[in-house]
Scaffold this motif. Structure first.
Motif, PDB file in Angstrom:
ATOM      1  N   SER B  16     -40.564   0.240   2.314  1.00  0.00           N
ATOM      2  CA  SER B  16     -41.042   1.203   1.317  1.00  0.00           C
ATOM      3  C   SER B  16     -40.157   2.439   1.327  1.00  0.00           C
ATOM      4  CB  SER B  16     -42.499   1.573   1.570  1.00  0.00           C
ATOM      5  OG  SER B  16     -42.661   2.069   2.872  1.00  0.00           O
ATOM      6  N   MET B  22     -44.777   6.244  -0.340  1.00  0.00           N
ATOM      7  CA  MET B  22     -44.832   5.719   1.018  1.00  0.00           C
ATOM      8  C   MET B  22     -46.176   5.023   1.172  1.00  0.00           C
ATOM      9  SD  MET B  22     -43.007   5.885   3.862  1.00  0.00           S
ATOM     10  CE  MET B  22     -43.129   5.831   5.645  1.00  0.00           C
ATOM     11  N   LEU B  23     -46.142   3.787   1.620  1.00  0.00           N
ATOM     12  CA  LEU B  23     -47.404   3.096   1.810  1.00  0.00           C
ATOM     13  C   LEU B  23     -47.973   3.510   3.162  1.00  0.00           C
ATOM     14  CD1 LEU B  23     -46.298  -0.329   0.454  1.00  0.00           C
ATOM     15  CD2 LEU B  23     -47.906   1.220  -0.611  1.00  0.00           C
ATOM     16  N   LEU B  25     -51.603   5.228   5.345  1.00  0.00           N
ATOM     17  CA  LEU B  25     -53.040   5.461   5.343  1.00  0.00           C
ATOM     18  C   LEU B  25     -53.331   6.952   5.301  1.00  0.00           C
ATOM     19  CD1 LEU B  25     -54.254   3.042   8.092  1.00  0.00           C
ATOM     20  CD2 LEU B  25     -54.834   2.944   5.688  1.00  0.00           C
TER      21      LEU B  25
END
Lengths: 398, 98
Positions: B16, B22-23, B25
């Motif tokens: 990514s 941005m992947l 959490l």
């Protein structure tokens, strides 16, 4: 054939691995010694120390670090090499899963040995089987020349832009690792030329210092599903790619191995034996003898274990009257050997014929000519409709 | 198989680009406590920022300030602060803040 005649000499399997790995010009090597692989680590270290290969050797304290180093270097764009066996392979288990999931095209030689559980410093394919679902491409070779040739092909396969997967090349520890055989080592320019097409492909993403990129770590929910689907699809594509690279290798070097499987005297065979590794060499001799005695038997040498060569096996085995599979490992929780269990998944496409499972060659016990002779005789009897055992542990009946 | 999913990763491997998306959490949502700074005790040593696992202590020139979007509330910054300038306070204390 385009290749120049290479140096022909009598070489030990492990020396062949290190010598040919060096010809593939890995840039980063991290290799922890373990019996029966140690000479690979030692020999490639001396090749670098002697200035014959420009590579960084990272001295690691164990196999887990070795694979982490190779994955990191691979993600930074380097060509990498490592080798291990048995305890070493399972000690790097978490990191081989990550290497596959991150799609880092690491090439590793795995010198087959029995795994922990029963301490057996001896040959067997249980280590390969223990990493079956790791997402690596797994190839099994039969002899020292095939070690040399397949290792070169492994780099073409792993780093292919359409594949981008780590490849594990397996060969029998104690048998091939310490066996001295005549081997032709290809010359450097020919190895370079064979690997050159990789340079013309699009460049895979690599880690760049300071750049804001993330590799392999962002697989929540649909990101995970997508990454797994792409990995699974690449495994499927790898089957055809193995055949293509093998053909190209044959055209260039004059030696080829059938790709996913090698078929030996299968065209007119009525019954078939499925085997892998060094035992396949013994099986070819037995098949010659049995054919001289009037039994129409052929051999399928399983070269590609993961991905499993579904289409090629169906094509080779369809219409045969009985099939036997010799496994050099066992499958806890299934009655049959691991490769036999996999083959049975294809039974509806192959035909409703007897499929016999044989366990042999565990812990350095030889898969002998009489053993394979017995397998052929029993398969021939099963083909004629006679009663047969569907699972036989050959050493227990000796 | 008909795939309806819209691809998240532009690349074959799961890479990514954080310059775009941005992947990651939203780890701030995990927090049950947050570090609160007493600026009179802080001497700007930077140990909180050094130890912070998600690296969300922001340099403000004379002190560090937590980025609550990422702070998981682990409390390592408060534990490591040699001058006890950081104190972990329950999220409930801030329930009425927007």
């Amino acid at each position: 054939m385009k290749a120049k005649k290479g140096q022909v000499s009598v070489m030990m399997g492990n020396a062949v691995t290190a010598t040919v790995a060096a010809l593939c010009r890995p840039e980063v090597i991290a290799c922890y010694p373990i019996t029966p692989q140690s000479e690979v680590a030692e020999t490639i270290s001396s090749i670098v120390a002697d200035g014959k290969l420009d590579a960084d050797i990272v001295e690691v304290e164990g196999e887990n670090s070795a694979m982490n180093v190779c994955r990191g270097a691979s993600l930074a764009g380097a060509r990498t090499f490592t080798a291990t066996s048995s305890y070493g392979l399972v000690y790097m288990y978490d990191t081989i899963l990550e290497t596959a999931g991150f799609r880092a095209p690491v090439v590793m030689a795995n010198v087959n040995r029995e795994t922990p559980g029963i301490h057996a410093v001896s040959s067997g394919q249980q280590d390969l089987i223990s990493t079956r679902d790791s997402g690596w491409i797994q190839i099994i070779v039969e002899n020292n020349q095939e070690i040399a040739d397949q290792l070169i092909m492994c780099y073409r396969l792993a780093e292919d832009y359409d594949i981008q997967l780590p490849v594990m090349m397996n060969y029998d520890g104690y048998y091939l690792s310490y066996l001295n055989e005549e081997v032709e080592i290809p010359v450097q320019e020919d190895v370079d030329a064979f690997l050159a097409p990789l340079k013309k492909q699009p460049k895979r993403p690599v880690i760049v210092p300071g750049a804001a990129t993330g590799a392999g770590t962002h697989g929540m929910e649909m990101g995970y599903v997508e990454a797994r689907y792409k990995h699974w699809s690449a495994m499927d594509r790898a089957k055809k790619k193995v055949d293509e690279i093998d053909k190209e290798f044959g055209d260039y070097f004059g030696r080829s191995y059938g790709g996913q499987i090698e078929e030996y005297k299968m065209d007119d065979a009525e019954i078939a034996i499925v085997a892998s590794g060094s035992a396949a060499g013994t099986a070819k001799d037995v098949i010659d003898d049995k054919r001289a005695a009037g039994i129409k038997v052929g051999l399928v040498k399983l070269r590609l274990f993961r991905p499993f060569p579904e289409e090629r096996l169906i094509q080779a085995l369809k219409g045969k009257k009985a099939i036997s599979v010799i496994d050099r490992s066992i499958c806890f929780g299934w009655k049959y050997g691991p490769m036999c269990t996999e083959l049975k998944a294809l039974a509806s496409s192959i035909g409703n014929v007897p499929i016999l499972s044989y366990i042999d060659g565990l812990a350095n016990l030889d898969i002998t000519i009489p053993h394979i002779g017995r397998v052929v005789d029993e398969t021939a009897a099963a083909a004629e409709g006679k009663a047969y055992q569907d699972i036989t542990w050959i050493p227990l009946e000796e | 198989m008909v795939i309806k999913h819209k691809w998240i990763f532009k690349t074959e491997a799961p890479w990514s680009d954080a310059n775009e998306k941005m992947l990651a959490l939203d780890t701030g949502g995990w927090r049950t406590e947050r570090p609160v700074l007493d600026k009179s005790l802080c001497n700007y040593c930077g140990l909180c920022a050094l130890y912070c696992p998600p690296q969300c202590m922001r340099d403000k020139g004379d002190h560090y300030e937590v980025d609550l979007k990422w702070c998981k509330g682990c409390g390592i910054c408060a534990h490591e602060c040699p001058r006890k300038a950081l104190t972990m306070k329950p999220e409930g204390d801030f329930a009425n803040e927007s």
